[in-house]
Design an enzyme around this catalytic site. Structure first.
Site, mmCIF file in Angstrom:
data_model
loop_
_atom_site.group_PDB
_atom_site.id
_atom_site.type_symbol
_atom_site.label_atom_id
_atom_site.label_comp_id
_atom_site.label_asym_id
_atom_site.label_seq_id
_atom_site.Cartn_x
_atom_site.Cartn_y
_atom_site.Cartn_z
ATOM 1 N N ASP A 1 8.318 -28.276 -55.025
ATOM 2 C CA ASP A 1 8.703 -29.315 -54.063
ATOM 3 C C ASP A 1 8.452 -30.699 -54.642
ATOM 4 O OD1 ASP A 1 9.263 -29.958 -51.034
ATOM 5 O OD2 ASP A 1 7.609 -31.261 -51.674
ATOM 6 N N TYR B 1 8.292 -39.299 -55.640
ATOM 7 C CA TYR B 1 7.141 -38.828 -56.437
ATOM 8 C C TYR B 1 7.237 -39.246 -57.910
ATOM 9 C CZ TYR B 1 6.668 -35.603 -52.431
ATOM 10 O OH TYR B 1 6.577 -35.049 -51.182
ATOM 11 N N LYS C 1 14.112 -34.743 -52.281
ATOM 12 C CA LYS C 1 14.363 -35.535 -51.069
ATOM 13 C C LYS C 1 14.774 -36.951 -51.477
ATOM 14 C CE LYS C 1 10.005 -33.353 -49.667
ATOM 15 N NZ LYS C 1 9.164 -33.328 -50.871
ATOM 16 N N HIS D 1 13.829 -37.294 -46.322
ATOM 17 C CA HIS D 1 12.363 -37.367 -46.409
ATOM 18 C C HIS D 1 11.703 -37.761 -45.081
ATOM 19 C CE1 HIS D 1 9.189 -37.915 -49.784
ATOM 20 N NE2 HIS D 1 8.607 -37.534 -48.675
#
Ligand code: NAD
Length: 280
Positions: free
Chosen positions: A49, A54, A79, A112
């Site tokens: 994930d 990120y 996302k 998200h």
């Protein structure tokens, strides 16, 4: 309840998703990330994930490219971030993620956070990606019941997953029941409450009783609540520990003990804060 690490959910569009995955938020040091991913694959993790937010999609893509895993042997979720929402913006964000991950097709693409102003345009773009076969499944994250209700007024395709903050301090039970009614899989983010729940005496006592760690008790509690989990760790021993939860079972009384830890404390924003504030 017989559960195994290789169990999958059949999503509401028919595709299979591993129930127990590996979260990579805050894994940004390339070398440590690679060691963590190698350990995760060795112990059997097959769902990863990530998110554009990120800043590690490229590193994850590089890892897959060199891992020896065949494309149908791993499942990737990513996302788009809040500032990437809107119709054209989402299509552009997807292209960037796809390039970084070096994949023709993404398994699961999530919104998200719900954003009030670009709400329908974003989902329309996500549906287009799905219709074109660029993603195998589409879903949401941090959507509460009223966001889902709003989405359902115009969606052609329903989300398969809602990824939500969920841990013993914030179990999200009401929303869980609603998701079950809608045939949307509840996936827990921060399933360990970012480590913050693990000092609870109830968990320490249950860990002692079962010869397990508090983290293993919490992860097993999620599974027995029919929730998908994506714990994160960059420490190999913990990555292994978080996978070793299939050789014991919590009793109904144990489950109730963990339920008592609900104190309504989140580790992050309430979804409506993100929903209404366009600057975050
Ligand atoms: P988490 O609950 O998985 O906790 C991770 C932290 O817990 C680690 O950094 C470590 O400090 C500790 N930990 C892990 N294993 C442990 C063990 N066995 N013993 C003791 N401590 C341990 O928190 P998270 O990383 O926030 O969430 C997991 C994943 O969920 C993320 O990596 C990301 O993929 C996803 N996520 C999604 C959203 C979203 O808005 N959709 C938000 C946050 C996280």
């Amino acid at each position: 309840m017989t559960l195994s690490f290789s169990d999958t959910y059949k999503l509401n569009n028919g595709i299979e998703m591993p129930r127990h995955g590996f979260g990579v938020y805050k894994l940004t040091d390339e070398k440590r990330m690679r060691t963590a991913l190698e350990t995760a694959v060795d112990v059997g993790y097959r769902l990863f994930d990530t998110a554009s937010f990120y800043h590690n999609e490229k590193e994850l893509g590089d890892f897959f490219a060199s891992s020896g895993l065949k494309r149908d042997e791993f499942f990737v979720t990513t996302k788009m971030w809040n500032t990437e929402q809107g119709y054209d913006e989402t299509l552009r964000a997807f292209e960037k993620s796809q390039k970084k991950l070096q994949l023709d097709q993404i398994d699961l693409y999530l919104v998200h956070w719900p954003k009030q102003d670009t709400f329908f345009e974003t989902w329309r773009a996500v549906e287009k990606l799905y219709d074109e076969g660029l993603v195998r499944a589409i879903g949401v994250s941090n959507f509460e019941a009223h966001h889902l209700d709003r989405l359902r007024t115009s969606a052609n395709v329903l989300p398969v997953v809602d990824q939500l903050e969920t841990h013993p301090h914030f179990p999200n039970r009401l929303l869980h029941r609603y998701l079950e009614e809608l045939h949307i899989v509840h996936q827990a983010w921060s399933p360990l409450g970012r480590g913050g729940v693990l000092e609870e005496q109830i968990l320490i006592d249950l860990a002692k009783k079962h010869g397990k760690s508090p983290a293993q008790i919490v992860l097993r509690w999620h599974l027995q609540n029919n929730i998908s989990i994506i714990p994160k760790s960059e420490t190999p021993s913990r990555i292994k520990e978080n996978a070793a939860i299939y050789d014991f079972e919590l009793t109904e009384a144990d489950m109730h003990q963990v339920d008592r830890l609900n104190n309504g404390e989140r580790v992050s924003h309430a979804p409506d804060v993100m929903y209404v504030r366009s600057e975050i």
